[in-house]
Motif scaffolding. Sequence first.
Motif, PDB file in Angstrom:
ATOM      1  N   GLN A 204       0.843  -1.199   0.000  1.00 23.32           N
ATOM      2  CA  GLN A 204       0.000   0.000   0.000  1.00 23.32           C
ATOM      3  C   GLN A 204       0.874   1.242   0.000  1.00 23.32           C
ATOM      4  O   GLN A 204       1.886   1.303   0.701  1.00 23.32           O
ATOM      5  CB  GLN A 204      -0.929   0.038   1.225  1.00 23.32           C
ATOM      6  CG  GLN A 204      -1.893   1.224   1.219  1.00 23.32           C
ATOM      7  CD  GLN A 204      -2.635   1.407   2.543  1.00 23.32           C
ATOM      8  OE1 GLN A 204      -2.347   0.718   3.515  1.00 23.32           O
ATOM      9  NE2 GLN A 204      -3.582   2.324   2.588  1.00 23.32           N
TER      10      GLN A 204
ATOM     11  N   SER B  24      -4.178   7.156  -1.730  1.00 23.29           N
ATOM     12  CA  SER B  24      -4.038   5.789  -1.217  1.00 23.29           C
ATOM     13  C   SER B  24      -4.294   4.811  -2.339  1.00 23.29           C
ATOM     14  O   SER B  24      -5.237   4.992  -3.126  1.00 23.29           O
ATOM     15  CB  SER B  24      -5.006   5.539  -0.059  1.00 23.29           C
ATOM     16  OG  SER B  24      -4.906   4.186   0.386  1.00 23.29           O
TER      17      SER B  24
ATOM     18  N   GLU C 126      -5.599  -3.841   6.707  1.00 27.37           N
ATOM     19  CA  GLU C 126      -6.185  -3.783   5.371  1.00 27.37           C
ATOM     20  C   GLU C 126      -5.503  -4.772   4.419  1.00 27.37           C
ATOM     21  O   GLU C 126      -5.485  -4.538   3.208  1.00 27.37           O
ATOM     22  CB  GLU C 126      -6.066  -2.356   4.817  1.00 27.37           C
ATOM     23  CG  GLU C 126      -6.726  -1.295   5.666  1.00 27.37           C
ATOM     24  CD  GLU C 126      -8.238  -1.356   5.594  1.00 27.37           C
ATOM     25  OE1 GLU C 126      -8.766  -2.143   4.792  1.00 27.37           O
ATOM     26  OE2 GLU C 126      -8.895  -0.621   6.357  1.00 27.37           O
TER      27      GLU C 126
ATOM     28  N   ASP D 273      -7.140   3.191  12.001  1.00 25.03           N
ATOM     29  CA  ASP D 273      -6.281   2.026  12.148  1.00 25.03           C
ATOM     30  C   ASP D 273      -4.826   2.427  11.930  1.00 25.03           C
ATOM     31  O   ASP D 273      -4.496   3.063  10.917  1.00 25.03           O
ATOM     32  CB  ASP D 273      -6.642   0.947  11.117  1.00 25.03           C
ATOM     33  CG  ASP D 273      -7.943   0.249  11.445  1.00 25.03           C
ATOM     34  OD1 ASP D 273      -8.181  -0.005  12.637  1.00 25.03           O
ATOM     35  OD2 ASP D 273      -8.710  -0.039  10.514  1.00 25.03           O
TER      36      ASP D 273
ATOM     37  N   ASN E 174      -2.233   1.295   8.505  1.00 25.74           N
ATOM     38  CA  ASN E 174      -2.845   1.588   7.220  1.00 25.74           C
ATOM     39  C   ASN E 174      -2.067   2.789   6.705  1.00 25.74           C
ATOM     40  O   ASN E 174      -1.969   3.814   7.394  1.00 25.74           O
ATOM     41  CB  ASN E 174      -4.326   1.913   7.388  1.00 25.74           C
ATOM     42  CG  ASN E 174      -4.975   2.421   6.114  1.00 25.74           C
ATOM     43  OD1 ASN E 174      -4.530   3.398   5.523  1.00 25.74           O
ATOM     44  ND2 ASN E 174      -6.044   1.762   5.695  1.00 25.74           N
TER      45      ASN E 174
END
Length: 316
Positions: free
Chosen positions: A22, A40, A60, A150, A153
């Motif tokens: 990510q 993102s 995630e 969170d 992330n």
Amino acid sequence: MIILDLEWNRSYDKNPLNEILQIGAVRVGVIGGPILDTFSVFIRPTIHKRFDPGARKLPELQASVQSTVEFPAALEAFRTWCGGETVFAAWGGGDDFKALRQNCEYWKIPPVPVETVQDLQMAFSYLVGTSQQVALWRAVEYCGLPDIFDFHNALCDAVYTAVVAQWLTPEALSYRPPKRETVRRLPSPHLSKLPFSKQPRRKVGPMSAPADVLNAKAARQPVCPICGRVGSVSRWSFTRPKGKAVPLVYYAVFRCREHGRFLCRLTLATQKDGAWIGRRSVPVITPELMREYEAARQDGVHACRSGKKKTRRSRP
């Protein structure tokens, strides 16, 4: 300026690549300024067959597993979003950008141009008076920010980093560690010179062990003696006692955003049943007290732990 954060699957096999899962980032005009835009993208893993323990705990992870976007397309989208920006910041100055370069080399694509990187973690460590790396979640706790996203992330961590940066001073942002120093010693923090009345001592405990008292929330959250704003302690300094197994006096510095830094003292004692209690205070500064604190700074350190595992909030 772009504040960047990455999540990846660490290499465990013959391929020495930390595969990015990510890319998260926010755009700000200046460090500490408002967030102007966010980015993102979750990236489908294609290199390693298994996930390392850290990757398996990512909140995630399934978003990456189910993504149809591979790294080249993700990077191109990120490059377009950056719009030619070459000034970056991150919580930690090197690992994310090293992983970004390595992934670009693996896929044989040009990297995002990066001219300067501001290490906000190092600046925050200087701000609170420690040479240790402060975890992002602990910095969020120190600043009294609500834990509503969170951690781990990439976008949420970039947002947290941008908000924590509001606490950073120009002095902290300009700090650079000495290059040729075997033992790194940070300058003594500048304590507030504002007068305040004698503060009451707060009881902590009883608890079964000294470390439990030091880690207790009641011990780690002194209040500003002027406005009552709650502060945060992430570590205690102490002088190793002669002939005793446990130090009985600990010191820490906490910061009020409005009134500056103050010294916090915690004293330990045992009860007849063997339990430990603490007495937390914010004392008026005297030359003798400063000598004791400076001696403790150069001796022992207790890094606080919250006493419970950090939980992750699941999204509806």
